[in-house]
Design a protein around this motif. Structure first.
Motif, PDB file in Angstrom:
ATOM      1  N   ASN B  93     -44.132  -5.409  17.472  1.00 16.15           N
ATOM      2  CA  ASN B  93     -42.937  -6.220  17.225  1.00 16.15           C
ATOM      3  C   ASN B  93     -43.275  -7.305  16.200  1.00 16.15           C
ATOM      4  OD1 ASN B  93     -44.027  -8.566  18.525  1.00 16.15           O
ATOM      5  ND2 ASN B  93     -43.453  -7.708  20.500  1.00 16.15           N
ATOM      6  N   PRO B  94     -42.269  -7.882  15.567  1.00 16.34           N
ATOM      7  CA  PRO B  94     -42.532  -8.828  14.476  1.00 16.34           C
ATOM      8  C   PRO B  94     -43.421 -10.000  14.890  1.00 16.34           C
ATOM      9  CG  PRO B  94     -40.240  -8.226  14.468  1.00 16.34           C
ATOM     10  CD  PRO B  94     -40.832  -7.612  15.708  1.00 16.34           C
ATOM     11  N   ALA B  95     -43.242 -10.501  16.090  1.00 19.02           N
ATOM     12  CA  ALA B  95     -44.075 -11.630  16.532  1.00 19.02           C
ATOM     13  C   ALA B  95     -45.541 -11.219  16.587  1.00 19.02           C
ATOM     14  CB  ALA B  95     -43.606 -12.130  17.890  1.00 19.02           C
ATOM     15  N   SER B  96     -45.810 -10.015  17.124  1.00 11.35           N
ATOM     16  CA  SER B  96     -47.181  -9.515  17.159  1.00 11.35           C
ATOM     17  C   SER B  96     -47.733  -9.357  15.761  1.00 11.35           C
ATOM     18  CB  SER B  96     -47.236  -8.152  17.849  1.00 11.35           C
ATOM     19  OG  SER B  96     -47.211  -8.287  19.235  1.00 11.35           O
ATOM     20  N   MET B  97     -46.908  -8.831  14.858  1.00 14.03           N
ATOM     21  CA  MET B  97     -47.363  -8.609  13.491  1.00 14.03           C
ATOM     22  C   MET B  97     -47.686  -9.934  12.816  1.00 14.03           C
ATOM     23  SD  MET B  97     -48.189  -6.121  11.575  1.00 14.03           S
ATOM     24  CE  MET B  97     -49.215  -6.572  10.200  1.00 14.03           C
ATOM     25  N   ASP B  98     -46.844 -10.927  13.064  1.00 12.02           N
ATOM     26  CA  ASP B  98     -47.098 -12.261  12.498  1.00 12.02           C
ATOM     27  C   ASP B  98     -48.443 -12.800  12.940  1.00 12.02           C
ATOM     28  OD1 ASP B  98     -43.720 -13.690  12.581  1.00 12.02           O
ATOM     29  OD2 ASP B  98     -44.734 -12.330  11.193  1.00 12.02           O
ATOM     30  N   ARG B  99     -48.689 -12.726  14.229  1.00 16.41           N
ATOM     31  CA  ARG B  99     -49.946 -13.249  14.777  1.00 16.41           C
ATOM     32  C   ARG B  99     -51.133 -12.447  14.274  1.00 16.41           C
ATOM     33  NH1 ARG B  99     -49.076 -18.313  16.354  1.00 16.41           N
ATOM     34  NH2 ARG B  99     -48.896 -18.514  18.615  1.00 16.41           N
ATOM     35  N   LEU B 100     -50.941 -11.121  14.240  1.00 20.70           N
ATOM     36  CA  LEU B 100     -52.007 -10.239  13.749  1.00 20.70           C
ATOM     37  C   LEU B 100     -52.354 -10.611  12.315  1.00 20.70           C
ATOM     38  CD1 LEU B 100     -53.798  -7.750  14.137  1.00 20.70           C
ATOM     39  CD2 LEU B 100     -51.874  -6.334  13.471  1.00 20.70           C
ATOM     40  N   TYR B 101     -51.320 -10.839  11.512  1.00 22.25           N
ATOM     41  CA  TYR B 101     -51.540 -11.182  10.117  1.00 22.25           C
ATOM     42  C   TYR B 101     -52.281 -12.505   9.982  1.00 22.25           C
ATOM     43  CZ  TYR B 101     -50.627 -11.740   5.124  1.00 22.25           C
ATOM     44  OH  TYR B 101     -50.775 -11.903   3.765  1.00 22.25           O
ATOM     45  N   GLU B 102     -51.902 -13.470  10.803  1.00 22.27           N
ATOM     46  CA  GLU B 102     -52.595 -14.772  10.770  1.00 22.27           C
ATOM     47  C   GLU B 102     -54.073 -14.619  11.092  1.00 22.27           C
ATOM     48  OE1 GLU B 102     -49.152 -17.948  12.071  1.00 22.27           O
ATOM     49  OE2 GLU B 102     -50.677 -17.350  13.521  1.00 22.27           O
ATOM     50  N   LEU B 103     -54.369 -13.815  12.116  1.00 19.35           N
ATOM     51  CA  LEU B 103     -55.755 -13.573  12.506  1.00 19.35           C
ATOM     52  C   LEU B 103     -56.526 -12.930  11.365  1.00 19.35           C
ATOM     53  CD1 LEU B 103     -56.129 -12.016  16.081  1.00 19.35           C
ATOM     54  CD2 LEU B 103     -57.411 -13.905  15.107  1.00 19.35           C
ATOM     55  N   MET B 104     -55.918 -11.923  10.741  1.00 20.20           N
ATOM     56  CA  MET B 104     -56.583 -11.217   9.647  1.00 20.20           C
ATOM     57  C   MET B 104     -56.845 -12.173   8.492  1.00 20.20           C
ATOM     58  SD  MET B 104     -54.701  -7.504   9.434  1.00 20.20           S
ATOM     59  CE  MET B 104     -53.078  -8.067   9.093  1.00 20.20           C
ATOM     60  N   ARG B 313     -44.542   1.043  21.644  1.00 18.19           N
ATOM     61  CA  ARG B 313     -44.361  -0.324  21.174  1.00 18.19           C
ATOM     62  C   ARG B 313     -45.372  -1.234  21.856  1.00 18.19           C
ATOM     63  NH1 ARG B 313     -39.335  -3.985  21.542  1.00 18.19           N
ATOM     64  NH2 ARG B 313     -38.905  -2.701  23.348  1.00 18.19           N
ATOM     65  N   ILE B 314     -46.031  -2.048  21.044  1.00 22.13           N
ATOM     66  CA  ILE B 314     -47.038  -2.964  21.596  1.00 22.13           C
ATOM     67  C   ILE B 314     -46.661  -4.398  21.296  1.00 22.13           C
ATOM     68  CG2 ILE B 314     -49.371  -3.846  21.250  1.00 22.13           C
ATOM     69  CD1 ILE B 314     -50.460  -1.259  21.094  1.00 22.13           C
ATOM     70  N   SER B 315     -46.831  -5.239  22.295  1.00 22.05           N
ATOM     71  CA  SER B 315     -46.751  -6.660  22.024  1.00 22.05           C
ATOM     72  C   SER B 315     -48.160  -7.214  22.197  1.00 22.05           C
ATOM     73  CB  SER B 315     -45.778  -7.316  23.010  1.00 22.05           C
ATOM     74  OG  SER B 315     -45.755  -8.705  22.793  1.00 22.05           O
ATOM     75  N   LEU B 316     -48.828  -7.479  21.084  1.00 17.78           N
ATOM     76  CA  LEU B 316     -50.201  -7.964  21.183  1.00 17.78           C
ATOM     77  C   LEU B 316     -50.250  -9.403  21.642  1.00 17.78           C
ATOM     78  CD1 LEU B 316     -51.905  -6.585  17.954  1.00 17.78           C
ATOM     79  CD2 LEU B 316     -52.023  -5.675  20.258  1.00 17.78           C
TER      80      LEU B 316
END
Lengths: 355, 386
Positions: B93-104, B313-316
């Protein structure tokens, strides 16, 4: 020897670029201007000497009359000529020249950018005033553009293109403007550490080439006929400009050097690097033996910061300023006590020499 | 500035993505998650990693990246990386992607900033390549792609000088400027301060080719050394530990780019934003940028997943209070840590999340993705409507 003064806050942080701080002292108005580059913006701060007034201005690099498409700036530097001061901004698209307070752009020179992207980046980098009426700017192709600057107005023209370097220009430095006569008054440095020494004039004359050892010279200064060069290996080397003789070599820093500066009246040298250190050195010349000596005076560590700019705020080196990558302030240091006495003595020695 | 940044950006950001996904999917496999409705098997995890690596190192995608071109905005990077993540059976989901991107991004910033020499950024990239190889060692076809890419990278980058690498590094640092997201694993290991800035040591070995600071040598006109003196360098440095291997394989010596998350528990990869700069949300994408985006999306193969197959669907990272009250978040320096609940839910709808992300840059309702169709055509069509 130096202690910290109150920092100047910036509107945004400094980018990781060589020589990313320029200082202009305007004695009649008791003001000092500072410029620091952030991506596609030049941050200008004007500070009054009593420390009470600050004003900020931001300049973007873009072609005049084109609303969009700014480009990344490589360097912004003040050029102090006898008749006028200019602020020169070099970027991926070209070179802009402003009045020193950044209020009006007086000249724009577009770089030849090819239609399709080529294998090599295109940009302008390396800025210096030379002699009475020239401003020199380096280009990524290795060319050095010489602009003829009239004492006022915007009739600035490209007078010559110097093509000796094969690699991107990193920095340019000069000395001896006004009445002094110098044999060599310009040095240009490139990505391979190669340096060229010139004499300015209607046609610039190449006096000497100092080969690099395949290691980038990121910052260069010229003082009393001596070239001071800072390298990616963290070394500083002192060469005699016209002969290329190596006077001294200093293992100065543990990382890439980003900035060198000279206080011409006292012979103080400032070096700053990615290793978080700013170091102050003292240069002395023995005319009889024609030798140059360098002695270490002071270290300043800016914690957790890769420094990208360091400049003396005056010709004697009483104060200096520092910028770092991702830091939104200009750190200032002022000389004190015994340090000042040392500087004053040296200044007197120099002036006695001159007479 | 540098026109050679993109391949290294993707290899390193993508490499970090693999580490994080690997760790998260392993965590979903533990017996403690009895309460969750979906469980990720070892086979599922390997499949996701194979799909992502396969897409990342796809020939036409890599060839596009290797063309000399400028580095664009975070929005473009994030869009392409989202598509990369979704080339598998997984949906974020977009929130997970946002956080994932920040981590990367923070991991990459750490690696770029701390690389002892600009050229060492290649060793960091090779560490990521070595790890990608290890993830897909059971799939010869994908392993081959990684090797091919590695060879091309060596060919292109061995020609660059140290000055070129420093320009590349400066370009990356400008791209990564002002991002100070706090990452708990970095804070715990004391490589990041509570302010969000990375710790730069003034001690330790100097880089290869650099001398330990502290020595001044003077020479006579004939080049003979006539004097030596020392000065206090202020830090405690030691000699270089030697250079790592720039070949297809070998000891890289440098540890930057290796998996930081392996030994960590899942809660360690939470992030909290420091007040201030967000990764540019508002600038419109430049025309050249849109063109690049279209080309890259078009080059990413649709993957071996059939259109009718269920997507997981994953919510990381759960939607957290900080996200919801974006405007009213207090400007405190204290980190805000949340507990992570990882849910994996079988979802029959195809790519509603991706459609929303793609829609972000067109400001229109995007139609549902057709995974086997040409993504590039869809994007170009949408751009024509702008």
């Amino acid at each position: 020897m130096f202690h910290k003064e109150k920092s100047i806050q910036l509107k945004n942080s400094a980018s990781a670029l060589y020589n990313n701080l320029s200082v202009l002292r305007i004695a009649p108005r008791r003001l000092t201007y500072f410029t620091v580059v952030h991506a596609n913006v030049v941050n200008m701060v004007s500070t009054s000497w009593d420390g009470l007034n600050y004003s900020h201005r931001q300049l973007q690099s873009k072609e005049p009359n084109v609303a969009t498409s700014t480009s990344l700036i490589m360097q912004a530097a003040f050029c102090a000529l006898p008749s006028r001061d200019l602020l020169v901004v070099s970027s991926q698209k070209g070179i802009q020249m402003y009045e020193s307070d950044g209020s009006i752009m007086v000249y724009w020179h577009a770089l030849d950018t090819p239609e399709a992207p080529t294998a090599h980046a295109v940009f302008a980098r390396g800025i210096s005033a030379v002699s009475d009426n020239y401003v020199c700017v380096g280009v990524s192709s290795g060319a050095v553009l010489v602009f003829d600057v009239p004492s006022k107005g915007s009739n600035i023209t490209l007078s010559e293109v110097l093509e000796e370097h094969k690699e991107a220009i990193t920095d340019i430095a000069s000395e001896c403007s006004g009445s002094q006569e110098c044999l060599a008054n310009l040095v240009t440095a490139d990505d391979g550490g190669n340096m060229c020494v010139w004499k300015s004039g209607e046609e610039f004359q190449l006096l000497n080439k100092i080969p690099g050892l395949d290691m980038t010279c990121s910052s260069v200064k010229l003082w009393k006929g001596t070239v001071l060069a800072g390298y990616g290996t963290g070394q500083i080397r002192l060469y005699e400009a016209v002969t290329g003789i190596l006077h001294a070599e200093v293992n100065a820093h543990a990382r890439w050097i980003y900035s060198l500066d000279i206080a011409p009246f006292s012979g103080l040298l400032l070096s700053a690097a990615e290793d978080s250190f700013v170091r102050v050195w003292h240069l002395s010349i023995t005319p009889e033996t024609n030798s140059v000596e360098i002695a270490h005076l002071h270290n300043e560590c800016v914690t957790d910061t890769q420094i990208c700019g360091a400049k003396f705020c005056d010709g004697d080196g009483y104060a200096f300023a520092v910028t770092g990558y991702d830091l939104s302030e200009i750190i200032r240091l002022i000389g004190r006590g015994e340090g000042r006495a040392l500087l004053r003595v040296n200044w007197r020695d120099q002036s006695r020499e001159e007479v | 500035m540098s026109v050679r940044t993109l391949p290294l950006v993707f290899i390193n950001l993508g490499g970090e993505m693999l580490y994080i996904l690997d760790q998260r999917l392993r965590a979903l496999n533990t017996p403690e998650d009895q309460s969750e409705t979906g469980v990720w098997s070892e086979r599922d995890r390997k499949r996701v990693l194979n799909d992502v690596v396969g897409t990342m190192f796809g020939k036409s995608f890599m060839d596009e990246l290797l063309k000399p071109q400028q580095l664009y905005s975070h929005r473009t990077m994030k869009t392409v990386l989202t598509r990369l993540a979704h080339s598998s059976i997984m949906r974020l989901n977009p929130a997970s992607m946002d956080r994932l991107y920040e981590l990367m991004i923070m991991a990459f910033k750490y690696q770029v900033l701390l690389s002892p020499r600009p050229r060492d950024l290649l060793l960091v990239s090779y560490n990521h390549l070595d790890a990608a190889r290890a993830f897909v060692r059971d799939t010869p076809a994908v392993l081959n792609q990684v090797d091919e890419t590695h060879r091309k990278i060596i060919e292109v980058y061995s020609r660059l000088s140290d000055g070129d690498f420093q320009l590349l590094r400066q370009t990356l640092l400008t791209f990564l400027q002002d991002v100070h997201t706090r990452v708990s694993v970095f804070l715990k290991n004391q490589i990041q301060n509570p302010s969000g800035r990375f710790v730069l040591m003034t001690s330790g070995p100097v880089p290869a080719g650099v001398d330990v600071p502290g020595l001044i040598r003077t020479f006579d006109p004939r080049g003979r050394e006539v004097g030596r003196s020392e000065f206090p360098p202020g830090g405690t440095y030691s000699g270089s530990v030697g250079e790592g291997s720039f070949e297809l394989s070998g000891d890289r010596v440098l540890r930057l780019g290796q998996n930081l998350y392996q030994a960590e528990r899942p809660e360690e990869t939470q992030t909290s934003r420091t007040p201030g700069a967000q990764l540019d949300r508002t600038n419109p994408l430049a025309k050249e940028e849109l063109n690049l985006l279209a080309r890259l999306m078009g080059c990413m193969k649709a993957g071996s997943v059939p259109a009718a197959a269920p997507r997981f669907r994953i919510s990381l990272f759960p939607s957290d209070p900080e996200e919801e009250e974006e405007g009213g978040a207090p400007a405190e320096q204290a980190a805000i840590f949340q507990v992570i609940n990882i849910q994996a839910v079988q979802d029959e709808e195809a790519a509603s999340a991706l459609a929303r992300i793609a829609g972000q840059f067109t400001d229109e309702e995007a139609e549902l993705e057709n995974p086997s169709g040409s993504k590039g055509d869809d994007l170009l069509a949408m751009m024509d409507d702008l």
